[in-house]
Structure formats: C-alpha cells, structure tokens
Design an enzyme around this catalytic site. Structure first.
Site: not given
Lengths: 536, 176, 372
Positions: A84, A113, A149, A177-178, A261, A263, A265, A276, A310-311, A336, A339, A458
């Site tokens: 998932h 293009d 994951w 690909s990315s 991390h 990622e 963002y 916006s 922090h993870h 943040t 924004k 979790r």
C-alpha cells in the site's frame, strides 16, 4: 482522462499541420513523444495505482475493523501495508505530479513540448514494467515484500522473503524513470521559456516543480544506492547493514531517510504550486507574496536535507544529535507557515467563489495545516518518544499526503480539465465528490490521532480492546472515502470520453492568470506554442 | 541565452548515486567523531598508553555483556560482569567461549559500547575482538581483554557498558 | 450539499459524546507514572495548545474571509499582493514561539538522556517475537511471551480485558528506584515501549542502547513492540509490574531459586510431557507452524506428517535446540528449559495425528544440548 480532448485538439490543427497529428490506435500511446499524451498516460497510471493501493487499504481497514484476526494472516497483512505504501508513494502520488508537470509546464512557460520528448516517452514506459514486477511478487514463493515501505534492514535483508530482489529492481527502474523525468523538467524550464518569461515571472507550479525536480535528481540516486547496498548484502556477501561483518543496521536508516525526507517534500511541493494558482483564481486576487512563496519553497527544500534523523529519534542518537535534528525540524515550520499565511491572505478581501477545485484547495489548506501542526508536535523529540511509530504518526503523514497531496491533484484535474478537453466537468457531481471525500478523509484519519496517543502502535494486524471503537469508525470512514472516488472517475469519464458537459470557454474561469488560459484555446490543440508567445 | 545541457545535468544524479555509497565511510567517520553507534573505542599500545592516561582519581563502573547470535550454539560469557576502571590502571579480564561442536569454528566478536558518545574514553590495549578467533571442537577458550579508562574522560562520564556479540565468520574475512 | 456534510459531522459528534464510557476510549497521551512521563505529557499538552492557538487564528481569518469576502455577498476583490513587513512579522513570530518551545523540550531531553547512577541494570533483548529480561545484578534471566490464547485471537473465545497485552512472565521492577535498561536484539530491530514510563528505545542487533526509568507508584503497566519486526510484530507485548522495594527483593530471591530448579533435569511421564508440550508449543511455535501443525509453506513448513517430526528423534531435538541456518527457525536452546524442549518435541511427534508413539526424555535433550 483527456484523450478525447487531445484527439479533438489533433483534429483542430489537422488543417495546416496534417503530418504532425497523432498516430492511430494503441501505437499512438506507445510511440508518442507528445507531452500531453505522456501526461495523460502518467495520470492514468496514477489513477490505476490509486485504485490498487486503495484496495490494499480496504483489506487493511477490513482486518482492523474489529479486534481479532478475521480475514488475513499477519504475514499477508504486512504485505498489504508494505505494498500500500509503496504503490501510493511511487505509483500514485509521484506519477500524478509528473503527469501534471507534463501537461502544464510547457503550456505555462510557452514551450512547444518538453525539451527531451523521447526520454519523456521512455521514462513513462519504464513505469508499467516496474509496477508489474512489483505486483508480481504477490505470486512468488514467500509472498510480496512484508517489511514496510521503509524496508528497514535487517528485516528487509537477512529476514526478507526471496521476492525482495524483484522489489529492489522495481525500485531501481522507478528511480531511473523519476530521474529522467526530473532532468527533463529542469532542462525544459531552463531552456524553453518563452521570451520575456524570467525566473521570477514563472508561474508557481513551474517554480515548485523546478525545485522538486532538483530534489528528485539529488535523492532518487541515493535511494538507488541504498537498495543496491541491500542487493549486495543479500546476494554478494557484503555487510553494509549487518553488524556481523562490521556493518550497521542504523546506517540503513540514515541513508534511507536522507532520501526519505526530501522525498516527502517531493510529494508536497508541487501541491503548493497547484493550490497557489487555484486560490488566487477563485479569490479573484493575485497571489499574496509570490516572491516569499518562491523563497519559502526553496528553503523548505534545502532544510529537507538536514532533518532526516527526526525519523530516528528512538534509535539511540546521542543527545547533541537529537537536539540538532529537533531544532532543524522545527525550523521547517517557519517557511511552511509563511506559505499557509500567504494563502489565507490571498483569500482575505477577495471575491471568492467555491467551485470544486477551490473547495479541494481550501480543504487542502485546512487539513494540510492540521498535518503540519501534528508534524510540529512530532518534531519535539522528547514527546516523539511517545508518538514515534504509533497511529499518531500514521494520522500525521496521511493528513499531509491524502488531503494534502492527493486533494491538490484532484483539485488540479478539476481546474485544468476544461482546458485540456474543452468541456466543463459536472459541478454538482464534483461537489458531491468533494463533500464525501472531505467527510471520509476526516472520519478515516482524525480518530487515528486518538488511538495513536492512547498507545496503538502502527503496522499491527490486531489490537487491544480499548482501540476498538475508533478503529471501527476509521474503517467506515475509509469505505466512504474510497468509494466516493468513483464519483471522480465517473465525472472525468463523462466529461472526456463521454463528451458530456457544457463547452468550456477559452478562459474557462473568471479571469485566470497564465499563458495556458490566455494564449491557448479550449480544448488545447495537440501542438501548442510552435511560435513562442511574448511575455511582458 | 546559454542552454542547459541535459548531459551535464545528468552528472548530478550520477554524483549523488556515488554520494549514497560515500555515506558509508562518511558515516563511519561521523560515528568515530561523535561516537554515535558505540563502535569506536581507543586502541593503545603500552607506550602511547602512558601518554594518554596518566593516573587519575576517577573510577567508573564498566559493565560487561555477552551476546551470542541466536543461531549459534556456543556458550559465551564474561568471567566478570562488572569491573571498576580507573585512568592509568590496566585491567585484564576474560570472556569464556565454549564450542560444543565437532568442528573447529572461527568467530569474530563485534563490540558495542553504551553510551556511544563516551566510547572514546574506553581504551583497549588488548582485545580478542581485534582478530578472528579459532575455537577447537569441544573446548573452552578464555579470551583476554585489557582495558582502562582514558585520562581525558570528563567528569560526567559516570558509567560504561561494553557488549560483545559473537558471529561465526569465514576464516580470512569474507567481510566487506 | 453542505447540509449533508453538517448533519454527518453532527451525527459523528453525537456518536462520540453519547458513548457512555468516554474515558475508556483513550483520547490522549497517558500522564504515566514517572517524572519523565509527566514532563513529556506536559510538553505534549503545551505544544498541543500552541498548535490549537495557531489553528484558531489561521482558520479564523480564513473562515472570516470565506463568510464575508465571497462573491455571492457582493465582495469586491482588492488588489494587494505584497508586503515585506507582513512577511517579516509572520516569519519572526513563529520563530519566537518555536524558541519558546525548544527550551522546555531541551530540558526534558537532557533529563531523559541522564542514564547515570542507576541502582539496577536490566538487559532487554528483543527476539522474534518475545522479550528477554536479564537482571544484570542478579541470577535472574527469563523470556516474556504473550499469553493471550490463540482462541481469543481467532475469535472463537471471548476476549479478555487485557487482550494482546498480557504476558506469561512480566518484568518486575521496584518503585522509587532508578533502573537502567540496556537494549539489544537477537535478530531484527524491535522497539521497547511502555507509554506509562515514557520509555521507547529501539533494540538493534549487535548494538546496545540505553534508557532509564524511575517508577513512582506500584502497578501494572503495559506496552507493545513498536518497530515492525515480522509477522508476530503485533503479538509481543510488554508488561511491567512495579512493586515495593521489599516485595522486589523477595521476588528476586524466589525467582533465582525457581530458575535454578528449572535447570535441574528430572524424568517426566508421557502424559506430563504432552500436557506441558502443548503449552510450550502454543506459546513458542504456533505463530509460524500454526496451532494445528499445518505451517504456512514455504516460509514456515508444516509439522503434521513432516519428515522431521516423524524422523530421527535426535535430529528433531537438535533442530529445536540449534535452529536452522538461513531460515526463520531460531535456536531454542537458551529460550526453553531442557524439560520444555523434551515436552515440545514429544508433543510434535504425537499431536495432530502424528503418531510416532516415542517421546523425548529430558535426559536425552540434556545430553544433546551438552553435545556429550
């Protein structure tokens, strides 16, 4: 979801650009180098992944509806949570943003293009193979990846099912690909802007994607590196993450979160750009603080490289490290916050209307802010010892990813769909979709805060009795949220392939800003801006 | 306008891929400097020992732990579970390992020190973890360990724990 | 449309508030029973209120705009779109709030990291899927496994109050005593968490981590593993039993005697072996090999009718004692007593229609264990 519009567009230019029209049939999609076709394919892939990942979420929520094991065994449950996460992150959210980038960036900067159309084709067509490989692990001996994951070693190396090798290669292909997609975006934005479009005149969606693309090329290779190390540990007797050979399992977490991390963002910055645009359009006011938005986004991106641990507050980092990562993480709240304040000020003293894209955007601001505030709580290291790896964390990241990233994608599709295919979606259906999603999402994820604080870890397939009532509510919410997405699919289908809905004007909305609205007809032709527009 | 070349841009992801791997030695250096994962202690020989550790007053309890891998069947224990170490005073102690199997095994001990940030104040002069150890079949071997406290240890260093985990290893490395 | 939304929300509110046992729902973080857990709870509440205040201000302005600055009320859009002063203000104010938050957070963190001067050291080792507690000052060392019967998990029996949160042997600790934990793991990373103590630390194979606690009042405190560690991750609870210092002392003495007695080998009858074997099997083996011995091939082979269970008894005992390399089968030599191993092997050879009829005597197991 806009094939019909594109086909029409192709027809519209057929008079003078006959030989440039699209191929017919399936080969059109295989060979296409057109940014609009490729964007459509990315969006369809994302939709497919959303449905598959959503079904896995249904399995998870069905098992957790009541205490006790009813439907699946714990090992399969772990495969569900793992897949998932992987499918939603790499298959739904990221490709959806790439799809939007393909559709919108050339139109927004006045380019014909993307800069590297063949690479564009290739980077899309890698993905179906990557995901087929990933999903095929379900049918292998030992089952699919079951280590979460975040695939912490040694659970994902020494103790992993044999299918982990296929998982590693799937990640490699997605990474390639990315990276190719990101290189394409950067080169397009640097080289192909219309004359007069300086960097500080670029639409915010382009800006946020430019920054996202830099994050992608910086961290996807690190992910590729970490899975390569796993591969070497598993098959070639290396011991990067095995203490027996002088390695360290905690090193895995450092390298993973150095990728992980930024990622997160990657999955939210383009959303900032989207809302916006939408908030400004439906408040009928220019966006407040464009410059500060650009700087805030950049500083979030830069800070994202120095907060990864922090993870890992509970892995036993020394005090000084804990303090550093706590302070740097809290610092992210500042840009943040800027924004969010800018969006609210944009609405302030505007002349607001509440079409579906605006509803999703307002919900984005509210619910993303809730996710941001729980993120601030998680940043407080001593308190994180109680939050870490509980449902509080699950609630937090689902708040920023579902009503955050996913809502912004839905908002973007509603907002730009009339431009893409020339017809308005059904507004009543759109509003039903919004309200059901809004209720469903909160019903699903808000109670998770409570069970998390009350002590539910979790990734568990079964739980103690005091968590039962909230879990039942969460499961009901998940069904409401999941099924209401069918309204979205139907709405998009009837607007594009179904050809229903009123014809959209060229501007579509009330005085929107940007080349895609002002310089192009609705639906947009297959080829656009073959002579660059002038921007002043 | 000067064009950005995609090939030049591709250097960034390539470099970052390399950087991913460079994180491994960087992490080791980082750990050595900060003591993050408790793997790094000082190794000293007799001569340099006199330089690093002048006789000090400070006495710190050192707890010794042993930890065999769950698939391995030898018995592995420290002879003494608790030592008092003092700067400039060398202490020799032993770990005992018994191999019940019919074949000789080669083992490698991997140390871990807690709290990691103080690991640099534990000075080892001689340790069985420096080398692989061969344990003959059906025998018990005493493995020596010689430690002291660094005279640089600041006041707040109040306790240390040293754990060894023992792994069967291929003779002559095979490690990365 | 909006009415639908509101009525659903109010229905939910009604549902939540009308629930009779509101407190039992567990809405918030526990205050716990240690100084640190109180500090953490206070920090949590402070930052929560700060967040609520920020949310009220931000959403308040937003709601005001949504109500009063809507086109349908005839609101005309203003054109302002920049103000460096405003941007500076809302950069600086959050910064000040954050610095204000950092001060108590740092103090609490420093306290949590002060592992010095502990009176008792306990080594906590994570196993797939149980905990081992070694009292380093005493001759006490035992495993702690979940004791919830599988009938409750598969819903064929009513669930106990402490469903999934009960163990066979809890960790016994004295109150008002500083206890230091040394965490490590045998296999994968686990994480030891007891919310009431505000202690959560990962147990990492090959490394040791430290943490400490000092419990204020006697009681039973429950927690769970919080790092995904495989299929039994949800089934390795932690129970801490805090008792008075005197009670702790007598417990330690009794425990040391009991453990020494358990190490003694005495002969057992076939019936005794089968009864004890079933208990040992269900606690230690059934998670993988399943209660009915069917296993979950290919990861976890079945034992019913298997070559091992019906083959050479010495080989069978050795597999249980030493595990099987590069599979999920771990070695039970140090986890189970000699009589437990004898019992479980006997049970596996004679349950579920396996009818070898032989039995493993504790003497034989002892002999194989010592490899004599």
């Amino acid at each position: 979801m806009s094939q019909e519009g594109v086909l029409q567009g192709g027809g519209a230019v057929a008079d003078d650009e006959h030989h440039h029209g699209p191929d017919k049939g399936i080969l059109r999609w295989v060979y296409t180098t057109n940014h609009k076709d490729i964007g459509t394919m990315y969006l369809l892939l994302a939709l497919g992944s959303l449905l598959i990942g959503g079904c896995m979420a249904f399995v998870i929520r069905a098992e957790l509806f009541q205490p006790g094991l009813q439907l699946v065994d714990p090992n399969f449950f772990n495969q569900m949570t793992t897949m998932h996460g992987l499918i939603m992150v790499f298959g739904a959210i990221m490709p959806a943003f790439v799809g939007l980038a393909n559709w919108l960036i050339p139109m927004m900067i006045g380019a014909p293009d993307m800069a590297l159309p063949r690479i564009n084709n290739w980077s899309f067509w890698l993905l179906p193979f990557a995901f087929t490989m990933l999903l095929s692990t379900f049918f292998m001996d030992g089952g699919a990846p079951n280590f979460g994951w975040t695939f912490y070693a040694p659970l994902s190396t020494t103790y992993a099912p044999p299918s982990v090798t296929f998982f590693i290669f799937a990640i490699h292909i997605m990474g390639i690909s990315s990276v190719m997609g990101a290189v394409n975006v950067i080169v397009t934005i640097f080289n192909m802007r219309a004359p007069g479009m300086t960097f500080m005149k670029m639409p915010l969606f382009v800006w946020t994607w430019l920054i996202t693309a830099f994050l992608l090329i910086a961290v996807m290779p690190v992910l590729a590196g970490v899975v390569t190390m796993m591969l070497m540990d598993i098959h070639f007797g290396a011991s990067f993450f095995d203490a027996a050979g002088g390695g360290d399992p905690v090193l895995f977490q450092h390298v993973f979160w150095f990728f992980g991390h930024p990622e997160v963002y990657i999955m939210i910055l383009p959303a900032f750009g989207i809302v916006s645009h939408i908030i400004s359009t439906f408040s009928r006011k220019p966006l407040f603080g464009y410059t500060s938005m650009v700087f805030a986004t950049s500083s979030i991106a830069i800070l994202s490289f120095i907060v990864w641990a922090h993870h890992m507050f509970t892995v036993g980092i020394p005090l000084v490290g804990e303090l550093f990562f706590m302070y740097s993480t809290m610092l992210i709240a500042v840009p943040t916050g800027v924004k969010v304040f800018n969006w609210v000020t944009t609405m302030f003293r505007g002349s607001m209307t509440f079409e579906t894209p605006m509803l999703f955007s307002i919900a984005f601001v509210v619910l993303f802010t809730i996710g941001g505030l729980s993120g601030l709580m998680l940043a407080v290291a001593p308190a994180d010892f109680q939050y870490h790896d509980t449902y509080f964390v699950v609630a937090h990241f689902h708040y920023v990813l579902v009503p955050g990233a996913l809502f912004s994608i839905l908002a973007a599709v509603y907002y730009w769909l009339p431009k893409w295919c020339g017809r308005m979606y059904n507004e009543a259906l759109g509003k039903w979709h919004f309200w059901l999603s809004f209720i469903g999402v909160n019903l699903t994820f808000f109670p998770m805060h409570f069970v998390g604080l009350a002590g539910m870890p979790r990734r568990i397939p079964d739980y103690a009795l005091q968590f039962a009532d909230f879990n039942a509510i969460v499961s009901v919410g998940a069904v409401v949220f999941g099924l209401s997405q069918l309204l979205f699919i139907y709405n998009v289908w009837r607007t594009t392939l179904g050809q229903k809905g009123v014809k959209a004007s060229d501007l579509v909305w009330d005085q929107p800003v940007g080349l895609e609205w002002t310089a192009l007809p609705s639906p947009v032709p297959y080829h656009t801006f073959q002579t660059p527009p002038k921007v002043d | 306008m000067k064009k950005l070349s995609p090939l030049k841009l591709s250097i960034i992801p390539l470099l970052m891929f390399g950087f991913g791997f460079a994180l491994v030695p960087l992490y080791d250096i980082f750990c050595q400097v900060t003591g993050i994962n408790g793997k790094y202690y000082q190794v000293a020989d007799e001569a340099s020992l006199r330089l690093v550790s002048a006789q000090g007053e400070k006495v710190v309890p050192l707890r010794l732990l042993a930890d065999a891998d769950s698939r391995d069947v030898w018995h592995f224990t420290p002879e003494k579970k608790l030592l008092e170490i003092q700067a400039g005073k060398m202490i020799t102690t032993y770990y005992e390992i018994t191999n019940d199997q019919d074949v000789e095994v080669t083992v490698q001990a991997v140390p871990s020190i807690a709290p990691g940030e103080w690991s640099e104040y534990l000075v080892k002069i001689e340790c069985f973890c420096f080398n692989q150890q061969k344990i003959p079949p059906h025998s018990t071997v005493r493995l020596p360990l010689q430690v002291t406290l660094s005279s640089k240890a600041p006041e707040e260093v109040s306790h240390l724990s040293l754990s060894y985990r023992i792994y069967q290893s291929e003779p002559l490395g095979g490690t990365f | 449309m909006k009415r639908v939304g509101f009525s659903a929300v109010s229905a939910l509110l009604l549902l939540t508030t009308s629930h009779s046992a509101f407190a039992e729902w567990g809405l918030n973080m526990t205050e716990g029973v240690t100084r640190v857990s109180h500090d953490v709870h206070d920090l949590h509440m402070t930052i929560f209120y700060v967040c609520v205040a920020i949310a009220v201000v931000v959403f308040g302005v937003m709601l005001y705009s949504i109500i009063y600055h809507r086109k349908s009320r005839g609101a005309k859009a203003h054109n302002f779109h920049e103000s460096t002063v405003v941007e500076l203000i809302w950069t600086v104010i959050p910064l000040i709030i954050l610095v204000g938050m950092c001060i108590p957070a740092t103090a609490t963190l420093i306290d949590m990291y002060d592992n010095s001067d502990a009176e008792i050291d306990i080594q906590v080792t994570g196993y797939q899927w149980k905990w081992r507690y070694t009292y380093l000052h005493e001759e006490v060392d035992f495993f702690s496994s979940m004791s919830t019967p599988s009938e409750q998990i598969d819903n064929s029996q009513a669930k106990d109050v402490n469903y999934l949160l009960e163990v066979d042997y809890p960790l016994v600790l004295p109150v008002d005593t500083k206890v230091r934990f040394l965490f490590t793991s045998k296999d994968v990373i686990h994480s030891w968490w007891v919310p009431d103590l505000a202690v959560k630390k990962d147990t990492i194979p090959g490394f040791i981590n430290e943490s400490w606690t000092k419990i204020d009042k006697p009681g039973i405190y429950r927690g769970q593993c919080t790092e995904l560690c495989g299929k039994g991750h949800g089934f390795m609870p932690i129970v801490v039993k805090a008792v008075s210092k005197a009670e702790y002392k007598s417990w330690v003495t009794a425990q040391a005697v009991a453990q020494a007695a358990a190490r003694e080998v005495k002969e057992m009858s076939f019936a005794e072996l089968m009864t004890q074997g079933e208990k040992v099997y269900n606690t230690n083996c059934a998670a993988c090999h399943q209660k009915n011995g069917a296993g979950m091939p290919p990861m976890f082979p079945g034992l019913k009718g298997s070559a091992v269970a019906l083959g050479d008894i010495n080989k069978h005992i050795n597999i249980v004692l030493k595990g099987v390399r590069s599979t999920a089968m771990s070695a039970f030599a140090e986890q189970l007593s000699v009589s437990d191993v004898a019992a479980v092997v006997t049970y596996e050879r004679n349950a579920w229609g396996n009818d070898k009829g032989d039995h493993a005597s504790p003497m034989l197991v002892k002999k194989l264990k010592d490899n004599k």
